[in-house]
Design an enzyme around this catalytic site. Structure first.
Site, PDB file in Angstrom:
ATOM      1  N   HIS A   9      10.438  -5.420  -3.348  1.00 22.69           N
ATOM      2  CA  HIS A   9      11.405  -5.946  -2.393  1.00 22.69           C
ATOM      3  C   HIS A   9      12.824  -5.867  -2.960  1.00 22.69           C
ATOM      4  O   HIS A   9      13.146  -6.556  -3.923  1.00 22.69           O
ATOM      5  CB  HIS A   9      11.039  -7.399  -2.092  1.00 22.69           C
ATOM      6  CG  HIS A   9      11.891  -8.066  -1.079  1.00 22.69           C
ATOM      7  ND1 HIS A   9      12.723  -9.121  -1.385  1.00 22.69           N
ATOM      8  CD2 HIS A   9      12.046  -7.846   0.247  1.00 22.69           C
ATOM      9  CE1 HIS A   9      13.340  -9.538  -0.294  1.00 22.69           C
ATOM     10  NE2 HIS A   9      12.950  -8.780   0.713  1.00 22.69           N
ATOM     11  N   HIS A  51      21.537  -5.584   1.832  1.00 24.03           N
ATOM     12  CA  HIS A  51      20.725  -6.376   2.741  1.00 24.03           C
ATOM     13  C   HIS A  51      21.436  -6.668   4.059  1.00 24.03           C
ATOM     14  O   HIS A  51      20.802  -6.885   5.088  1.00 24.03           O
ATOM     15  CB  HIS A  51      20.337  -7.702   2.074  1.00 24.03           C
ATOM     16  CG  HIS A  51      19.495  -8.576   2.938  1.00 24.03           C
ATOM     17  ND1 HIS A  51      19.996  -9.656   3.618  1.00 24.03           N
ATOM     18  CD2 HIS A  51      18.171  -8.516   3.250  1.00 24.03           C
ATOM     19  CE1 HIS A  51      19.026 -10.239   4.301  1.00 24.03           C
ATOM     20  NE2 HIS A  51      17.907  -9.569   4.095  1.00 24.03           N
TER      21      HIS A  51
END
Ligand code: G3P
Ligand code: CA
Length: 327
Positions: A9, A51
């Site tokens: 991740h 992100h």
């Protein structure tokens, strides 16, 4: 036997500032099956890994006086955001910035890397994977799991993400059937659009409810779901309509663990992540996003060997009683 994917991740983001080449490189070294870049775009149409398109939280842009006037407020996907936005910078300008740890209070050791690493382009990440594949000499390819971030926003300002993602995958030979790629999005319209452009597997991200899984199966190959949605029953329901189930996000810090798996009082201390992952593996999931890929690989491998042991024909020496007797 189950094939359960370990998805790094934002790279090995528990150990390096997220979405940096160094974070992805460490994830590959630790044996992750897939690396996960979240993607936004620059003013000149280059995909970069962040992100969100607001880059003030994970770079040193605030320390650059030459960019002070770029700070502004806008509404992104219904939310008012103030800061510096990727679409206001060229890639050359982005490359003058350096990454910073997103969670300094929880990951103070990662702050040692602040100021050292650049913001990578998607092409650079694909090149990292390609180079790792070459070193492996034909063994299993590194998987890539890109997420389109704010796709409607970027389309609305004339910087659509989709073709750029697919073109980058094609440049690096990741579009043939069977290529280790999943493209993920929270936005079902974006996934439907992508379905018309590619046969690569698509993953619908879900945070609050599973919704109509049969409908999702019309355009996606899997769901990427928050831990709170990943009951055994939910996993079975997704499998019943042939959707893979990938779960996010597994993190070692107490802050992110349930009370019974915390160790000590500090939110930054590491609790029993192994046990948390094991709980979800036993529910039949097909993969999981983890900030500490080495932990994920170790727990996954131990789980799969346990399942394999259960499927071995019983012999005199494999009988549980015999094993205990021999200790
Ligand atoms: O993409 C899976 C998971 O990463 C979704 O959450 O916010 O970390 O992109 P986020
Ligand atoms: Ca993501």
């Amino acid at each position: 036997m189950p094939n359960i994917l370990v998805i790094a991740h934002r790279g090995a983001s528990g150990e390096r500032p997220e979405h940096t080449i160094e974070s992805y490189r460490l994830a590959i070294e630790e044996g992750a099956d897939y690396i996960e870049p979240d993607l936004v775009m620059t003013r000149d149409g280059v995909l970069i890994a962040r992100h969100e398109n607001e880059i003030g939280g994970t770079t040193d842009v605030a320390q650059h006086p030459e960019f002070a006037t770029r700070r502004r407020t806008q509404i992104i996907d219904g939310e008012t955001m103030t800061g510096w936005f990727s679409e206001d910078f060229t890639i050359a300008e982005i490359k003058t910035l350096r990454a910073r740890e997103r969670l300094p209070a929880l990951r103070p050791q990662n702050c040692a890397f602040d100021g050292q690493f650049t913001v990578p382009t998607f092409d650079e990440i694909m090149q990292l994977a390609t180079d790792a594949n070459r070193r492996r000499g034909g063994a299993r390819k590194i998987g890539v799991y890109p997420e389109t971030k704010h796709p409607a926003h970027f389309a609305g300002i004339g910087l659509p993400l989709e073709l750029a993602v697919l073109n980058a995958l094609q440049r690096h030979d990741y579009v043939a059937d069977g290529s280790p790629v999943f493209i993920q999005s929270f936005d079902p319209r974006n996934l439907r659009q992508l379905r018309g452009m590619t046969r690569l597997p698509l993953v619908q991200l879900l945070e609050h409810e599973l919704g109509d899984l049969g409908e999702i199966a019309n355009y996606a190959d899997g769901i990427g779901i928050a831990k709170s949605l990943a009951s055994a029953e939910g996993v079975r329901a997704a499998h019943a309509v042939n959707l893979k189930v990938h779960v996010w996000t597994f993190r070692a810090e107490n802050e992110f663990l349930p009370d019974d798996l915390k160790v000590g009082d500090s939110p930054a201390a590491h609790g029993d992540l192994d046990a948390e992952i094991q709980r979800f593996l036993s529910r039949g999931i097909d993969g999981f996003f983890v900030d500490f890929p080495a932990v994920g690989v170790r727990v996954r491998d131990a789980y799969i060997s346990g399942v394999q042991d259960l499927h071995q024909p019983l012999t005199e020496t494999s009988l549980p009683g015999k094993r205990l007797h021999g200790r």
